[in-house]
Design a protein around this motif. Structure first.
Motif, PDB file in Angstrom:
ATOM      1  N   PRO A 140      11.020   6.864  19.314  1.00  0.00           N
ATOM      2  CA  PRO A 140       9.919   6.171  19.986  1.00  0.00           C
ATOM      3  C   PRO A 140      10.095   6.237  21.494  1.00  0.00           C
ATOM      4  O   PRO A 140      11.211   6.221  22.006  1.00  0.00           O
ATOM      5  N   ARG A 195       2.469  10.751  19.273  1.00  0.00           N
ATOM      6  CA  ARG A 195       2.749   9.513  19.986  1.00  0.00           C
ATOM      7  C   ARG A 195       2.134   8.331  19.249  1.00  0.00           C
ATOM      8  O   ARG A 195       0.941   8.332  18.922  1.00  0.00           O
ATOM      9  N   GLU A 232       7.948  12.105  19.054  1.00  0.00           N
ATOM     10  CA  GLU A 232       8.006  10.876  18.249  1.00  0.00           C
ATOM     11  C   GLU A 232       7.474  11.170  16.846  1.00  0.00           C
ATOM     12  O   GLU A 232       6.527  11.942  16.676  1.00  0.00           O
TER      13      GLU A 232
END
Length: 450
Positions: free
Chosen positions: A411, A111, A416
């Motif tokens: 995203p 992340r 991600e």
């Protein structure tokens, strides 16, 4: 000669260190401050910059301000990124721990790897390339609340205007549509979301005893929502504008694949994909309050609500667009139902002026780093802080680009990631941009009130 390979290991290490901090701004914990402190520490170790954590705006999350003063006669570049991230979501769906960066097949997962801690690391790489002594003034602003729509950014820009003033603002929070090809985002749609509520009955009544003459609110709401588009799927709200279309060939087949449009389902609207996605307004029904099927009874629903999202075209005004949407909903409500519309979100669209001399330097730098020409693209989404910067610094050029993010970065979603080769090219391009601007010697006073 810029040897970007020499500094990339340090930039990647910094990125991994940042990703390990779960700086979720929607959940204001000490992690957000730890992320700001780490960002400040990373830049303090490069040359002798002025570094400060900004937390003097009431209600704001901590931001980081780094300044390398400009040599005499040289321009100043403001490099923007944000250190806050979205929540990880359902952790069990991740292929690896979201806050433990891991490389797989040339991509770094975690992340914030793409959105937007790669931006921080790219800015760090650019000053590392000059050993902390860049050929132009460099100001780095790393925000801490972009993922909650930057509610206090405007106040922060106003309060620190003198220290943030620049000739060029580089916003590293977009993406490249194709790996290996640099993209400058030149248009952004805005947002005007609202909640519409319809009432038709004082209370719920039996559908057998009263159904027919008495309109239920849910059917009434469905008829109202159907008026938002015409028979071609174009937005039917009067008073909305269409913006300029970037010169980019977006194949229909590629769009269908990336959007996951099912076979046999037609695309909405008219015009080519780039026009529909980047230059035209779009209306979507985002949510409806309704009884779940599993617990529904034979009752006419007395009240129904829906959240409607409007993407506002570049060149339009989000407040006027929200007013137009509210007027449409109020005037197209069927059967005299009582209607109320509450605007819930506003973000202005933006169209970038690419004629500024700094753009010529940027094209040269990115062409050299990527070995191919820059493409100019739009964004169907909204980045509210762009309009904030444009309003605060109208004389500055604005460059919206990627720090390695691409269409596979996901995203805000599960797994991600950032492509490490793309990240390296972005770092190289930013360092080359500083070198190009140093040679151009562009100053704010060269163009007066531009």
């Amino acid at each position: 000669m810029i040897d970007i390979g020499k500094v990339l290991p340090a930039a990647r290490a910094a990125l991994e260190e940042l990703v390990r901090i779960p700086s979720v701004s929607a959940e204001p914990t000490e992690d957000v401050r730890r992320s700001a402190e780490l960002t400040a520490a990373l830049f303090r170790g490069v040359g002798e910059p002025e570094v400060e954590i900004l937390d003097d705006v009431p209600g704001g999350r901590p931001a980081v301000l780094v300044r390398y003063p400009a040599p005499p006669g040289r321009p100043t570049v403001l490099l923007y990124a944000h250190h806050d991230v979205q929540p990880a979501g359902e952790i069990a769906q991740w292929s690896s721990a979201p806050f433990e960066p891991i490389e797989r097949d040339g991509r770094l997962y975690g992340r914030g790897t793409a959105d937007d801690k790669s931006g921080i690391a790219a800015h760090l790489a650019a000053v590392l390339a000059f050993e902390g002594d860049p050929p132009v003034g460099v100001t780095v602003l790393v925000e801490g609340e972009e993922e909650i729509s930057s509610p206090t950014l405007g106040a922060l820009l106003t309060r620190h205007r003198d220290r943030l003033a620049a000739d060029l603002i580089v916003l590293a929070d977009s993406e490249n549509l194709e790996r290996g090809t640099p993209a400058f985002t030149t248009s952004l749609r805005g947002t005007a979301a609202c909640v519409v509520e319809l009432r038709t009955l004082a209370t719920g009544v039996h559908s057998g005893g009263f159904g027919g003459p008495a309109p239920d609110a849910l059917s009434t709401l469905c008829r109202l929502l159907a008026t938002l588009h015409d028979e071609h799927g174009d937005v039917a709200v009067a008073g909305l504008e269409t913006g300029p279309v970037p010169d980019y060939d977006y194949p229909v087949s590629r769009y269908r694949a990336e959007a996951g449009v099912l076979d046999g389902v037609e695309l909405q609207g008219t015009g080519d994909v780039a026009e529909r996605l980047w230059a035209k307004p779009a209306v979507s029904v985002l949510a409806i309050d309704a009884p779940p099927v599993a617990t529904a009874s034979n009752t006419l629903i007395p009240v129904a609500r829906a959240k409607i999202g409007l993407r506002v075209a570049p060149g339009d005004d989000a407040i006027q667009a929200a007013t137009a949407l509210a007027e449409h909903l109020s005037t197209h409500t069927p059967w005299g139902a009582r209607v109320s519309v509450t605007v819930s979100e506003i973000a202005q669209p933006h169209h970038v002026d690419t004629t500024h001399p700094a753009y010529a330097a940027a094209r040269r730098a990115y062409r050299k780093a990527y070995s191919t020409d820059v493409t100019e693209i739009g964004s169907g989404g909204s980045i509210p802080f762009v309009a904030e910067f444009a309003a605060a610094f109208p004389a500055a050029a604005i460059l919206i680009t990627s720090a390695g993010a691409d269409t596979d970065s996901n995203p805000h979603g599960i797994d991600e990631s950032v492509d490490l080769a793309e990240f390296g090219r972005a770092c190289h391009a930013e360092a080359l941009l500083l070198a190009e601007l140093g040679r151009d010697r562009l100053r704010r006073d060269d163009r007066g009130s531009r």
